[in-house]
Design a protein around this motif. Structure first.
Motif, mmCIF file in Angstrom:
data_model
loop_
_atom_site.group_PDB
_atom_site.id
_atom_site.type_symbol
_atom_site.label_atom_id
_atom_site.label_comp_id
_atom_site.label_asym_id
_atom_site.label_seq_id
_atom_site.Cartn_x
_atom_site.Cartn_y
_atom_site.Cartn_z
ATOM 1 N N UNK A 177 36.862 39.344 76.101
ATOM 2 C CA UNK A 177 37.710 38.709 75.098
ATOM 3 C C UNK A 177 37.096 38.857 73.708
ATOM 4 N N UNK A 178 37.954 39.156 72.745
ATOM 5 C CA UNK A 178 37.599 39.145 71.340
ATOM 6 C C UNK A 178 38.366 38.009 70.670
ATOM 7 N N UNK A 179 37.691 37.228 69.857
ATOM 8 C CA UNK A 179 38.347 36.072 69.239
ATOM 9 C C UNK A 179 37.851 35.877 67.814
ATOM 10 N N UNK A 180 38.704 35.284 67.010
ATOM 11 C CA UNK A 180 38.330 34.902 65.652
ATOM 12 C C UNK A 180 38.805 33.479 65.418
ATOM 13 N N UNK A 181 37.879 32.618 65.015
ATOM 14 C CA UNK A 181 38.184 31.223 64.727
ATOM 15 C C UNK A 181 37.964 30.958 63.244
ATOM 16 N N UNK A 182 38.877 30.189 62.660
ATOM 17 C CA UNK A 182 38.761 29.811 61.251
ATOM 18 C C UNK A 182 38.844 28.294 61.153
ATOM 19 N N UNK A 183 37.845 27.681 60.526
ATOM 20 C CA UNK A 183 37.813 26.234 60.329
ATOM 21 C C UNK A 183 37.896 25.956 58.837
ATOM 22 N N UNK A 184 38.898 25.164 58.460
ATOM 23 C CA UNK A 184 39.147 24.923 57.036
ATOM 24 C C UNK A 184 39.240 23.423 56.764
ATOM 25 N N UNK A 185 38.376 22.884 55.911
ATOM 26 C CA UNK A 185 38.426 21.447 55.601
ATOM 27 C C UNK A 185 39.553 21.133 54.629
ATOM 28 N N UNK A 186 40.241 20.022 54.887
ATOM 29 C CA UNK A 186 41.297 19.545 54.007
ATOM 30 C C UNK A 186 40.891 18.156 53.507
#
Length: 250
Positions: free
Chosen positions: A200-209
């Motif tokens: 598996x290849x994955x990309x995670x993005x975490x963005x603070x609001x």
């Protein structure tokens, strides 16, 4: 300093079960609540793509955590290494009650698994090695997995590319994808599940609001391996999936 202490991340799994804490294991209660929108491409004959909105729950106290993904205990060994034990749920890929093509097939149930994990945080790479075994007497198999990831903190949030390779035992594969002689009378070739290697290849993005809100976006591509894709009820050898979580940290 461990990955969790630096970035507040506990684990990101291929099944898109997300858990995170604030500062390593918490010294007091930490709570995060929200919702996850999940989409996953179907790979089984007669199954629709999975589209769900799930609650997101994360409670943590010292070394213990309870979340949507399961119940866990983590023990740091030093600044770079930690071990953990997690009780999680493996979801069945077939719903025979709603699948007209496989309506006469046996029911495949969710399985409760115990996962033991070793996490190492290096200067250039994070490595998670895990072993999950069935403790609910469902598939009676196991999965061994290695995950390589590297967080990149930017002005647009944190990006985490990851590569995962997992080995699933023949019992696990046969329980979910095997076709018995009796089931083969429905027009599908009999198949005894064989062990397989999934990648598996994955990309995670975490963005603070702001101070409390944040979004977690995950996109992944999975290759199912020959042991699964050789089954007569599997119609594709790979699949895409993704999720979007909006969470509030108290």
């Amino acid at each position: 300093m461990t990955l969790r202490k630096r970035f507040g991340l506990l684990s990101l799994t291929p099944a898109v079960l997300l858990t995170f804490t604030a500062n390593g294991y918490a010294t007091e209660w930490n709570a995060s609540l929200g919702a996850t929108g999940l989409w996953q491409q179907s790979h089984v004959v007669g199954e629709d793509d999975r589209k769900k909105i799930l609650p997101y729950i994360n409670l943590a106290y010292e070394k213990f955590s309870v979340s949507t993904g399961g119940i866990g205990f983590t023990q740091p060994l030093n600044e770079r290494n930690e071990i953990s034990a997690l009780v999680t749920l493996r979801h069945y890929p077939i719903d025979v009650d709603d699948n007209n093509a496989l309506r006469n097939f046996r029911e495949r149930d969710n399985a409760t698994e115990l996962t033991l994990k070793w996490s190492t945080s290096l200067s250039s790479l994070n490595i998670d090695s895990s072993f999950a075994t069935d403790i609910s007497d469902k598939h009676q198999g196991y999965e061994a997995k290695v995950k390589l990831s590297k967080p990149f903190k930017t002005q647009l949030g944190m990006f985490i590319p990851a590569f995962v390779v997992g080995y699933q035992s023949d019992k696990l594969v046969d329980y979910y994808y095997g076709v018995s002689q009796q089931e083969s009378s429905n027009g599908f070739a009999a198949y005894e599940g064989d062990d397989t290697v999934i990648s598996r290849l994955a990309l995670t993005h975490i963005f603070p609001l702001g101070d409390h809100w944040q979004t977690i976006t995950n996109v992944g591509y999975t290759n199912l391996g020959r042991g699964i894709k050789d089954s007569s009820i599997v119609e594709r050898s790979d699949m895409w999936g993704g999720s979007l979580t909006v969470a509030y940290k108290f």
